[in-house]
Design an enzyme around this catalytic site. Structure first.
Site, mmCIF file in Angstrom:
data_model
loop_
_atom_site.group_PDB
_atom_site.id
_atom_site.type_symbol
_atom_site.label_atom_id
_atom_site.label_comp_id
_atom_site.label_asym_id
_atom_site.label_seq_id
_atom_site.Cartn_x
_atom_site.Cartn_y
_atom_site.Cartn_z
ATOM 1 N N LYS A 149 1.009 -1.192 0.047
ATOM 2 C CA LYS A 149 -0.095 -0.012 0.360
ATOM 3 C C LYS A 149 1.280 1.204 0.380
ATOM 4 O O LYS A 149 0.451 2.285 -0.645
ATOM 5 C CB LYS A 149 -0.751 -0.008 1.057
ATOM 6 N N ASP B 279 -11.106 2.696 3.854
ATOM 7 C CA ASP B 279 -11.214 0.917 4.501
ATOM 8 C C ASP B 279 -12.798 0.711 3.871
ATOM 9 O O ASP B 279 -13.432 -0.150 3.090
ATOM 10 C CB ASP B 279 -10.683 0.285 5.522
ATOM 11 N N GLN C 16 -4.766 -2.043 9.628
ATOM 12 C CA GLN C 16 -5.099 -2.955 8.697
ATOM 13 C C GLN C 16 -5.410 -4.348 10.256
ATOM 14 O O GLN C 16 -4.843 -4.208 10.951
ATOM 15 C CB GLN C 16 -3.176 -3.222 8.729
#
Ligand code: GUN
Length: 292
Positions: free
Chosen positions: A52, A119, A96
């Site tokens: 990412k 997200d 995460q």
């Protein structure tokens, strides 16, 4: 049989974003800024977060990585989430997953400002997505929708069978593909571990989306001739033949299923690379205040 190339498509999306960022910067605009919180040293999470950050560099975004040891307390983590919520330079951030067992993932997800939730995990975004309002849509469903659009896969009136009912893939895909308009207007069946006659249901599918996390679960005798098969599986399996020592396995027995398909996504190189492209798209939307 034709391949839906997620690697090439993701590259195209990244190049489009990079061009837009160059223009934004030339006009004196703000550089989009994505932050990531990583707890512990889980191998998969390390790999994903590194990818990412690399992708941010590629498209010209600023990125920040905040690391915690896996014994970080829930309160400490929540305090950092609040700090990122309040940081005006940060357009979007992710925590995460998975998190260590002593931390509630739901509590942390809920604490993220939904306007920075690139997200798309916050209930506000999930709720808005489900009623068709503008929202951050989570990376995998958005990546699949992008592939369907770019490959002009027909969905109207088609029977889509989704195997797996997870909050981050199966359920949102079922909502998106049953919504009005393209890509949507499909008749959707969601299958899961308690589904009776799974094989018979799959055989009726024009489009199968396999998101169960069970390597090579979908076999050729479950797939109708000419079906479109989207494989979301990414199980990491130990391997002696790769440099990393790992190999990715999809949820579809590719070699036997592919010859029956009109279109199929490979693993690796299908849905996987699209998830990062989606995260970048969401970060750009957040920086442009396109949704909120
Ligand atoms: N872990 C596996 N996939 C994801 C994702 O898309 N976002 C976050 N934050 N964690 C993940």
């Amino acid at each position: 049989m034709q391949i839906i190339d997620g690697k090439a498509t993701s590259q195209k999306v990244k190049d489009e974003i990079a061009a837009e960022v160059t223009q934004m910067k030339a006009k004196g605009g703000k550089t989009p800024h994505l932050a990531a919180i990583l707890v512990g040293n889980d191998g998969g999470s390390e790999t994903y977060v590194a990818a990412k950050i690399k992708a941010c560099e590629y498209v010209g975004f600023k990125s920040s990585l905040v690391r915690f040891k896996d014994d970080v307390s829930e309160d400490e983590l929540l305090a950092k989430v609040q700090e990122l919520n309040d940081d005006n330079d940060i357009d979007g951030f992710i925590v995460q997953l998975p998190l260590p067992k002593h931390i509630s993932e739901q509590k942390v997800t809920d604490a993220v400002d939904y306007r920075k939730d690139v997200d798309g995990f916050h209930p506000q975004n999930v709720g808005r997505m489900s009623i068709g309002s503008p929202a951050f849509i989570s990376a995998t469903p958005q990546g699949i929708m992008e592939l369907i659009k770019r490959y002009k896969i027909e969905t109207s009136g088609k029977h889509v069978v989704i195997i797996g009912r997870s909050n981050i893939v199966g359920r949102p895909m079922s909502i998106l593909l049953s919504q009005k308009g393209y890509p949507g207007d499909a008749t959707v069946t969601v299958c899961h571990s308690r589904t009776a006659n799974l094989k018979e249901v799959c055989l009726q599918a024009d489009i199968i989306i396999a998101a169960i996390g069970s390597p090579e679960f979908v076999k050729a005798d479950m797939v109708k001739q000419g079906a479109v098969v989207i494989d979301v599986g990414t199980t990491r399996i130990k391997s002696d033949t790769t440099k990393s020592g790992w190999k990715l396995k999809g949820d579809v027995a590719y070699d036997q299923v592919a010859p029956k398909c009109s279109w199929i996504t490979p693993v690796p190189g299908g849905v996987g690379p699209m998830t990062i492209a989606s995260l970048l798209q969401n970060t750009l939307k957040a920086a442009k205040k396109e949704i909120y």
